[in-house]
Design a protein around this motif. Structure first.
Motif, short mmCIF file in Angstrom:
data_model
loop_
_atom_site.label_atom_id
_atom_site.label_comp_id
_atom_site.label_asym_id
_atom_site.label_seq_id
_atom_site.Cartn_x
_atom_site.Cartn_y
_atom_site.Cartn_z
N MET A 97 121.89 100.24 -39.52
CA MET A 97 121.40 99.57 -38.33
C MET A 97 119.91 99.79 -38.20
O MET A 97 119.45 100.89 -37.98
CB MET A 97 122.06 100.16 -37.10
N THR A 98 119.23 98.71 -38.35
CA THR A 98 117.79 98.79 -38.27
C THR A 98 117.37 98.89 -36.80
O THR A 98 118.12 98.59 -35.91
CB THR A 98 117.20 97.52 -38.89
N MET A 99 116.15 99.30 -36.61
CA MET A 99 115.61 99.38 -35.25
C MET A 99 115.43 97.98 -34.69
O MET A 99 115.56 97.02 -35.38
CB MET A 99 114.26 100.05 -35.28
N GLY A 100 114.97 97.98 -33.45
CA GLY A 100 114.81 96.70 -32.78
C GLY A 100 116.19 96.17 -32.48
O GLY A 100 117.17 96.92 -32.49
N THR A 101 116.29 94.90 -32.24
CA THR A 101 117.58 94.37 -31.85
C THR A 101 118.04 93.33 -32.83
O THR A 101 118.43 92.23 -32.46
CB THR A 101 117.53 93.83 -30.43
N GLY A 102 118.01 93.69 -34.10
CA GLY A 102 118.74 92.91 -35.07
C GLY A 102 117.94 91.99 -35.95
O GLY A 102 118.50 91.38 -36.85
N ASN A 103 116.65 91.88 -35.74
CA ASN A 103 115.90 90.91 -36.52
C ASN A 103 115.00 91.55 -37.57
O ASN A 103 114.09 90.91 -38.08
CB ASN A 103 115.13 90.00 -35.58
N SER A 104 115.26 92.81 -37.88
CA SER A 104 114.52 93.49 -38.93
C SER A 104 115.49 94.13 -39.90
O SER A 104 116.62 94.46 -39.54
CB SER A 104 113.61 94.57 -38.34
N SER A 130 110.89 91.44 -40.91
CA SER A 130 111.29 90.98 -39.58
C SER A 130 111.21 89.47 -39.62
O SER A 130 110.14 88.91 -39.86
CB SER A 130 110.32 91.51 -38.51
#
Lengths: 407, 407, 407, 407
Positions: free
Chosen positions: C1-8, C16
């Motif tokens: 699970m990448t940081m941010g909310t899913g777009n990276s 990103s």
């Protein structure tokens, strides 16, 4: 430390900036923006206009309209979709020849980033400083405008910065509860104390005419921030704000509340005693030496921070330096640069603080507001800062949520 | 901003701490430690002993041996496996009754974290301050000892901090190139300037006897750091160091290089001019007002930072406050607390700086040293700081790697 | 699970993406790209051309040139600066009226993302599916082209995918050591087995003419991957590859090595026995049922994965559904859609695998190659896959590094 | 890809595990747990008991009580503080001599992680497989028990797994809406279809007696998951679940919904048509081939996934392999190992799914529920799965929040 290699900021409300001073342009992608927020191009452009070069005689004469294009993330009615918002500003007035005509392309500018970028990357983007240029902050300010909108909607949170010191010339009588952006922007120094502003301007003009540059301090105040924001032990609110502000070009110091001056006081004199606000019933502090943050968590009082900006390194006077090949030479900067970075730093600091606060708000929502907070458990934790507006509710975790439900 | 909700620090060299002041114990897990490093329990314990309470009359009398147990990550020969290193210290001398006997369990301590923790989490770990206690820093210091070992192995990098100010009493004549940990630890204040140390101690004793507390400034120097560390634009080395240090309990200010004092200088006076070191051929700066960091990237000079610590909030004198139920009361702290947090802050600051540097080193390796740096492209970027030791090599990205291969 | 909310996606080599199907365009920012890599616009465009719509009768007829603009991160000589590389493709042939003219703007398409996007965000970007459109993968493919370049430079690593199944029609006789991109691209199905390709094409045409859609399996092979990549226990190489591939639109299954079929074998039959390659002295496995990954770490053999793609949900036949207001209706899709997503999925899978491998390489460099690996400690760990090329060296951690130095 | 180097999982609800098979013990730290949740040691131990070795003749005979100690994060009333929860299990029955007595310390076990760990780290933790041992999953299961509690509290969400295939022997007639944990645990295979369980057990016994090992498939169902979870485009719910499950030891395949079998269907046959549930008014799907996830976002139907587990690599039969020094030898495993990993994989899969769901829930709260969702905008998005329980409300973003407030 954000993921990736340095060009992103934030956890859930997260920006990634790109672009060099003399490339195709600069931009930002904002990931994690809440859906269903109305954002217009004008909301963004307004803050960019406060940041752009060429505003006055004390900022760089580079002429850029910095006109923003929103590429994604909004529906045709300007409502956020919850998907990434990409924003783009193309570079216009580049004049790379200013850099190529003289020896700036071979000699390192003292205290500038070009030598260290070369050491790090082994390749140079000489013209305009590449990515180290203040031009990079366009993306921060554009995303900061979105953050500002969310903060206003959430709890009427305001984030306002001003120039509080130019060299040793400081402000007096700025009331952190009441000063306005209009007052800040009423002079080109961006100092809401008119007497101080006049003295500062005289000093800046003097330095500017000598082909030299000048530094100072920016103070930023955030009002109406609910108690409970900040994630100890490493992501304390003041640690995140410190990182946010120390990442702005030329920043060399950060203080939360009374900062270094506060170290002169004993515990007895520094502690902020609590009282019950008779009007609202809220738990408040009599003083605010902590700057609205205790134990790394907001306490509902005004958040107050200070950021030290050094003088810009590029000046018109001769300096000793060395070339890439290792020869000692003398260098006099050309190009177009700010004699005083402070007025344009105001929207940058506001943006970084606003971005940090929205991210902290979202993290608080995620961890501590998944379940309602039982009112018997938490009758009167920390107070509201909204003195004159008749708000008597609590501003803590669970209560904030309940208050919002009432909106 | 690290992932998770605030209890981890670092990207590739990453620590996660846990534990409350009065729970089962405190600990840390270090993920990302390079394999094949020899680490002994003694390496860790040495730094913990400098941090532990009860060292002298000017620190808290709580008596904890803080004996560390290494649970994982080493093979029987004490060599790191590259897997997480978990370290654990059990709490011993808790005396929770100090807290339960008086009204500390209901009234909020002014400027202490207990009110804001309550606002955030809606539940209190009153005894000992729970997670906001300085006891939490045990994990940082334990992991910092591993970082220190790696830095020494990598390039003889040293990280040394000292108390540079107690209230307005400051040091003079501390040579950042030569002072030693032995000099720092030669007195209980941890100040390598004996005259200043004496005055500081007198002031601390005076405050301590009055049941009050006192703050000051810690300075930290990192020597032999190669040029090229730090990831603009958000993970600039000084931004990461600011976050690292501002996350330490009671930290309220941070400076890189000349910091706030540097804002008094014009660009001409603040810039660090370059020259070629005649002995080594390295590119060096004549002065170090930048504190070893320019454009957010290390330049090979000494890294110098300053951290402001406020007085501890818990004091023996009466203060006005409110209870959780919203009643105004008077409170006098019991429990055992540091009259002056500074001497014990020394290993904490060193640990946070060391952890930040190892992480930056690993990120530099990842991004910029995947491929060799062509020597023609980068003949003489930034210099070494090792003046007297005959090191003539470069300390930049690619060259560092080559130098290491020769070791 | 990448940081941010899913777009990276990615840790150190991190992309990103942004953009909707019918907005201003789509794009990507690549952070963490190594500096000093030569990248041309053609390198990127080549992979985008393999992904773009309108290539053949079995892909969507939407006509987009998908011409990429590189906005930042390169110097004028097309060399990477180590700063973010922003890439942009503007949308051209949108025809939003296809969507607005009929009831697609009110009724949810069965098994399409529009209902769940609405549930999540509470707002719809109906035209073209907004962000759920395959158009979003442009950014992945553009960044994947950079990754491909780095992999080639690093160790001659090749990443090649092909259509291995259309419904139950599968390939035979594809040699994972030798098949080429030219063979894959020699037919519009992108299947290097000509007999199977012919049968697949017949099936796709049949389904296409019926206004229906069809799914299948893509197999991807990565050759010359050094042993040692992948970070147990959560970022195992196959876990990261699974996430990478399962994030592609329409992916519903993932296998590493023999996957589900492998569960039919006993341990004795599934285990890959080791031997010493007589030519190179490398440790190799006789079989490769593990697909080049054991314990979550690459072992130097070919990495082999399979990805299941369901039929696209938008079809020309009538289906029962409901409107946003909760009325049951019938819907027949208009718009332009792929009858078979597989041929265009090839560059998407290759991109996601290449991005994952570069990121793993950089993480390995960061953690395990900060220090040289003592040759006595690791004489002959895991072998090379380069059978016919006379490479006798090791491909493990420390040795890889030494081999690279010789390049 | 989580931060750090592979030993953490999750964004806001985040675990970090540590420990080797034959070291001091194993453990986990859970960061981001909501405060004010009641957690007992028994809640944790219950799931650990389902995971522990020595449960039956078909699991490893290693005898470990796996008794958990909760070190931090709870107050004396067993209520979570919102601070990290550290949990620890000490190793007891290690018998490292099993490993040291024979040549397992020099020869690589075919298809085992020890060769690749050596390639990666250049150092070996031979006994028990070190970190690659299934013992590492204790931390996952312990944290998963906390996740399970939160899911139950939030919306009665249940996460239940079972063995659906042993080699080619599969279940029939398992109703995903109604099967219970009691049914799963009613036999040592953990298969709720008694007829299939009997056949599976016969096959496992046969293989076990031959000194061989055996694999199969685990199916996991999550009921009552609200619509709206998952973050496109990279953190789609099925991508995160894939990563979660593929990180479990011996996992080699993952399917969401119909997975690979679904590729045999045309779009017309695979699409899940919508209807309005006459009882609740909720938008539902007639079939659930998507497995409760469309466009990477949950749609309110049962989430259904399948995970393929290969046979364990360590077997009692002779196999060809090589030593670390590069000599070809024969090896027969000693130590104690699972002939069939599947029964013990059940709590592991449940834990990873539960952890992923809580994290997705918290991220949804952070991004999409900062503001209330206007009911006019979203009258009837996606339905509830609670057929027989009279729940007529919506389960989407904003509405979920309102429903919870009513609880």
């Amino acid at each position: 430390m954000t993921m990736g290699t340095g060009n992103s900021f934030g956890r859930t409300f997260r920006i990634s900036t790109w672009g060099e001073s003399h490339g195709g342009g600069v931009g930002v992608t904002l990931d994690g923006c809440p859906p269903r927020i109305e954002i217009t191009r004008e909301d963004i452009q307004k803050d960019l206009d406060r940041r752009r070069p060429g505003q006055s005689r004390i900022t760089t004469p580079r002429d850029e309209a910095d006109s923003v294009e929103i590429m994604s993330g909004l529906n045709p009615e300007n409502v956020t979709l919850g998907t990434p918002i990409a924003m783009l500003v193309r570079n216009k007035d580049q004049r790379s020849q200013d850099y190529l005509e003289n020896d700036m392309n071979v000699a390192y500018r003292p205290s500038h980033a070009d030598a260290t970028y070369d050491a790090k990357y082994g390749v140079r983007a000489i013209a305009g400083g590449g990515r180290s240029s203040a031009r990079e902050t366009i993306g921060r300010v554009a995303a900061g405008a979105v953050a500002r909108k969310i903060l206003t909607m959430y709890n009427g949170i305001e984030v306002l910065a001003y120039v509080s010191k130019v060299q040793e010339i400081g402000t007096e009588n700025v009331d952190h509860d009441t000063f306005t952006m209009e007052e800040v922007d009423s002079n080109i120094v961006r100092c809401p104390d008119p007497d101080a502003a006049e003295k500062m301007l005289a000093r800046i003009d003097e330095i500017r005419k000598a082909g030299n540059s000048i530094g100072g301090v920016v103070t930023c105040v955030a009002r109406n921030v609910p108690a409970g924001l900040g994630s100890p032990v490493f992501d304390k609110l003041e640690a995140d704000l410190a990182k946010a502000c120390m990442s702005i070009p030329a920043a060399k110091g950060f203080e939360s509340g009374d900062g270094f001056a506060g170290t002169l006081l004993s515990g007895k004199d520094h502690n902020d005693e609590f009282y019950i606000d008779p009007e609202t019933g809220a738990t408040r502090t009599k003083t605010n030496r902590s700057g609205g943050i205790q134990g790394g968590i907001s306490n509902g009082e005004n958040i107050v921070i200070h950021v030290a900006f050094k003088s810009t390194s590029t000046i018109g006077q001769k300096q000793a330096t060395v070339t890439r090949e290792g020869n000692e030479v003398e260098l006099r900067g050309k190009g177009r640069h700010d004699p005083c970075v402070l007025p344009r730093a105001i929207p940058m600091v506001e943006a970084m603080v606003a971005l940090t606060l929205v991210d902290a708000l979202m993290m608080q929502k995620a961890q501590c507001e998944l379940f309602p907070n039982d009112s018997q458990m938490q009758p009167n934790p920390m107070g509201s800062t909204e003195k004159g507006r008749g708000v008597s509710g609590m501003t803590t975790g669970g209560n904030t949520r309940q208050r919002i439900d009432e909106e």
